[in-house]
Design a protein around this motif. Structure first.
Motif, PDB file in Angstrom:
ATOM      1  N   ILE A 191       0.863  -1.181   0.000  1.00  0.00           N
ATOM      2  CA  ILE A 191       0.000   0.000   0.000  1.00  0.00           C
ATOM      3  C   ILE A 191       0.899   1.230   0.000  1.00  0.00           C
ATOM      4  O   ILE A 191       1.703   1.420   0.914  1.00  0.00           O
ATOM      5  CB  ILE A 191      -0.926   0.015   1.222  1.00  0.00           C
ATOM      6  N   GLU A 192       0.784   2.017  -1.038  1.00  0.00           N
ATOM      7  CA  GLU A 192       1.635   3.185  -1.168  1.00  0.00           C
ATOM      8  C   GLU A 192       0.922   4.436  -0.661  1.00  0.00           C
ATOM      9  O   GLU A 192      -0.303   4.526  -0.692  1.00  0.00           O
ATOM     10  CB  GLU A 192       2.051   3.380  -2.625  1.00  0.00           C
ATOM     11  N   GLY A 193       1.688   5.371  -0.190  1.00  0.00           N
ATOM     12  CA  GLY A 193       1.120   6.629   0.286  1.00  0.00           C
ATOM     13  C   GLY A 193       2.170   7.422   1.030  1.00  0.00           C
ATOM     14  O   GLY A 193       3.293   6.960   1.272  1.00  0.00           O
ATOM     15  N   ASP A 194       1.809   8.616   1.374  1.00  0.00           N
ATOM     16  CA  ASP A 194       2.736   9.484   2.096  1.00  0.00           C
ATOM     17  C   ASP A 194       2.614   9.280   3.595  1.00  0.00           C
ATOM     18  O   ASP A 194       1.540   8.954   4.121  1.00  0.00           O
ATOM     19  CB  ASP A 194       2.440  10.955   1.768  1.00  0.00           C
ATOM     20  N   ASP A 195       3.730   9.435   4.290  1.00  0.00           N
ATOM     21  CA  ASP A 195       3.702   9.389   5.742  1.00  0.00           C
ATOM     22  C   ASP A 195       2.874  10.540   6.291  1.00  0.00           C
ATOM     23  O   ASP A 195       2.869  11.646   5.743  1.00  0.00           O
ATOM     24  CB  ASP A 195       5.123   9.480   6.306  1.00  0.00           C
ATOM     25  N   ILE A 196       2.158  10.245   7.368  1.00  0.00           N
ATOM     26  CA  ILE A 196       1.419  11.297   8.078  1.00  0.00           C
ATOM     27  C   ILE A 196       2.230  11.644   9.322  1.00  0.00           C
ATOM     28  O   ILE A 196       2.368  10.834  10.231  1.00  0.00           O
ATOM     29  CB  ILE A 196       0.014  10.816   8.469  1.00  0.00           C
TER      30      ILE A 196
END
Length: 319
Positions: free
Chosen positions: A8-13
């Motif tokens: 699952i790809e995405g930006d760090d929060i």
């Protein structure tokens, strides 16, 4: 049915602003650890508790870890700001006041909870003392009846003090051990029937129990009494529990029974040998009717003859 790996790809929060309501709230985290000391609120000063995670019992946390939920309490509605830090510590703090007396509870499923009695008179004001709401039925939980994880030891002049303890367990056996000490005091842990289970004064310091839901911790003076004594129960009048303090100058065979106004036996609280010292026995009147009851205290020295002690005392149960 084969095992699959899903990326699952995405930006760090790294920052999150979470709405919170007045009272206890369950919060999540961000992509990296958040030091509890760095938490802030809008408006400022809303946090009125420690931060607690749950893993077989509530545990105080110094760091909010990614992917886990935590309890936190607020004085008023507002927002909570979480700012992640890659260098945050993942340690769990010691129980407040653990330099005094510590009681460790566990069950057959590996669940555990530690309670403490602190001699530090400022410890009762620390943020970590009040626990979140009791977990759902079936989940392990042990706490003082005040809803806290720590209580404050009395001043030596306060006399014997009792602290009810509520136990919620999945089942099986409950183990408890007592360690540490409070200067000038002896700790005694009693079961629902008032019988001594463990103490810090030379008797068993640990016990294994079955089906226990309520316990009582008593703190009494560690100075040996000079004579037998039966103190007036407290509170009196009472409903439905009351504490009865006994003094034994020597090891004695002790009988402590409760009778109603008709002379009928309604409670056999103690019938055993007890070591010299101060003892506190709790009587739970259960479904007994309101009225006058009488306690009969008899003690005979184990190693001496002819020095027996007998006294009766009146108590008042008011529903």
């Amino acid at each position: 049915n084969a095992t699959q790996v899903v990326n699952i790809e995405g930006d760090d929060i790294t920052f999150q602003s979470i709405p919170i309501a007045r009272g206890w709230n369950i919060i999540g985290s961000v992509s990296s650890p958040v030091p509890v000391a760095s938490l802030s609120t809008q408006p400022p000063g809303l946090i009125t508790s420690g931060v607690f995670g749950y893993s077989g019992g509530y545990q105080g946390a110094t760091t909010i870890q990614p992917g886990k939920g935590y309890w936190i309490r607020a004085s008023d509605p507002g927002t909570l700001q979480l700012q992640g830090s890659e260098n945050a510590s993942l340690t769990v703090p010691a129980v407040p006041g653990s330099g005094g007396l510590t009681l460790t509870f566990g069950d057959d499923f590996g669940d555990s909870q530690t309670l403490s009695v602190s001699g530090d008179r400022n410890a009762a004001n620390t943020l970590l003392t009040e626990l979140p709401p009791t977990p759902p039925s079936g989940a392990f939980d042990v706490r003082f009846a005040t809803g806290t994880i720590t209580v404050l030891a009395p001043a030596p002049s306060d006399g014997p003090v009792t602290y009810p303890i509520a136990v919620q367990s999945v089942g099986g056996n409950l183990t408890v051990s007592i360690s540490g000490l409070i200067d000038g005091s002896v700790a005694i842990l009693s079961g629902p029937d008032g019988r001594e289970i463990a103490s810090s004064r030379g008797g068993p310091t640990s016990a294994r129990l079955a089906g226990v839901r309520d316990l009582t911790l008593s703190l009494v003076s560690d100075i040996l009494p000079q004579a037998y004594r039966l103190e007036q129960n407290y509170p009196n009048p009472f409903n439905p529990t009351t504490s009865i303090a006994l003094d034994l100058p020597v090891d004695s065979r002790v009988s402590l029974r409760v009778y109603n106004a008709l002379g009928q036996l309604v409670g056999n609280l103690v019938d055993e040998i007890r070591i010299a010292g101060h003892h506190t026995v709790v009587w739970n009147a259960g479904n007994a009717a309101s009225g006058v009851y009488f306690v009969r205290f008899q003690a005979d020295p184990v190693e001496e003859a002819g020095r027996g002690y007998l006294r009766n005392m009146k108590m008042l149960l008011v529903r």
